[in-house]
Design an enzyme around this catalytic site. Sequence first.
Site, mmCIF file in Angstrom:
data_model
loop_
_atom_site.group_PDB
_atom_site.id
_atom_site.type_symbol
_atom_site.label_atom_id
_atom_site.label_comp_id
_atom_site.label_asym_id
_atom_site.label_seq_id
_atom_site.Cartn_x
_atom_site.Cartn_y
_atom_site.Cartn_z
ATOM 1 N N GLY A 9 -9.746 -30.848 38.996
ATOM 2 C CA GLY A 9 -9.263 -31.267 37.690
ATOM 3 C C GLY A 9 -10.074 -30.627 36.581
ATOM 4 O O GLY A 9 -10.768 -29.643 36.791
ATOM 5 N N CYS A 10 -9.976 -31.188 35.402
ATOM 6 C CA CYS A 10 -10.747 -30.689 34.258
ATOM 7 C C CYS A 10 -12.220 -30.657 34.630
ATOM 8 O O CYS A 10 -12.770 -31.641 35.101
ATOM 9 C CB CYS A 10 -10.512 -31.583 33.046
ATOM 10 S SG CYS A 10 -11.428 -31.052 31.593
ATOM 11 N N PHE A 11 -12.883 -29.523 34.405
ATOM 12 C CA PHE A 11 -14.222 -29.333 34.951
ATOM 13 C C PHE A 11 -15.359 -30.054 34.234
ATOM 14 O O PHE A 11 -16.426 -30.254 34.796
ATOM 15 C CB PHE A 11 -14.573 -27.867 35.100
ATOM 16 C CG PHE A 11 -14.236 -26.947 33.945
ATOM 17 C CD1 PHE A 11 -14.474 -27.288 32.623
ATOM 18 C CD2 PHE A 11 -13.670 -25.714 34.204
ATOM 19 C CE1 PHE A 11 -14.174 -26.424 31.590
ATOM 20 C CE2 PHE A 11 -13.364 -24.829 33.171
ATOM 21 C CZ PHE A 11 -13.618 -25.185 31.865
ATOM 22 N N PRO A 14 -16.478 -33.668 36.064
ATOM 23 C CA PRO A 14 -17.117 -33.455 37.360
ATOM 24 C C PRO A 14 -18.439 -32.695 37.274
ATOM 25 O O PRO A 14 -19.359 -32.967 38.035
ATOM 26 C CB PRO A 14 -16.075 -32.656 38.136
ATOM 27 C CG PRO A 14 -14.769 -33.072 37.539
ATOM 28 C CD PRO A 14 -15.075 -33.266 36.072
ATOM 29 N N GLU A 53 -9.640 -24.578 37.343
ATOM 30 C CA GLU A 53 -10.898 -24.946 36.701
ATOM 31 C C GLU A 53 -11.829 -25.430 37.808
ATOM 32 O O GLU A 53 -11.430 -26.247 38.640
ATOM 33 C CB GLU A 53 -10.680 -26.051 35.665
ATOM 34 C CG GLU A 53 -9.912 -25.587 34.456
ATOM 35 C CD GLU A 53 -9.979 -26.558 33.284
ATOM 36 O OE1 GLU A 53 -10.820 -27.475 33.291
ATOM 37 O OE2 GLU A 53 -9.179 -26.387 32.348
#
Length: 147
Positions: A9-11, A14, A53
């Site tokens: 997902g959007c980096f 994470p 990403e």
Amino acid sequence: MEIAILALGCFWGPEIKFSKLEGIIKTEVGYCGGNSKKTSYREVCTGSTNHAEVVKIDFDPKIISYEKILNFFFKIHDPTTLNSQGPDFGTQYRSEIFYLNDTQKKIAKKIIENKNKEFSGKVVTKLSIVKNYCPAEEYHQKYLDKQ
């Protein structure tokens, strides 16, 4: 030191979560798996580059194993949603493990199989060799500077 490259997902979120784990030396956001060696945030957002990403993780295997990193990877995102995480949709937000060698491939394959049993066959996480990784900071900054 070893490296793990993971798409979940959007980096940004994470990256912060991985950076707090003991044994993680450095994290970096970027793009991987696409058609070219260089890309931009704007290009990736079109969905036409095939990049995901990713978070690139430099870690000390004496402190944290690749297997533990992958188990954490599966805890902090939903591996059953295709090309999306939360409110983010598109191929760049896919779940994918990019391996650097045969050992990583073997470990990741085993963990994906186990997670697939746990999630009743619904895991969509891909397993791919690292291809066309590029860091995002400089490209992301160039995009922001043009705004």
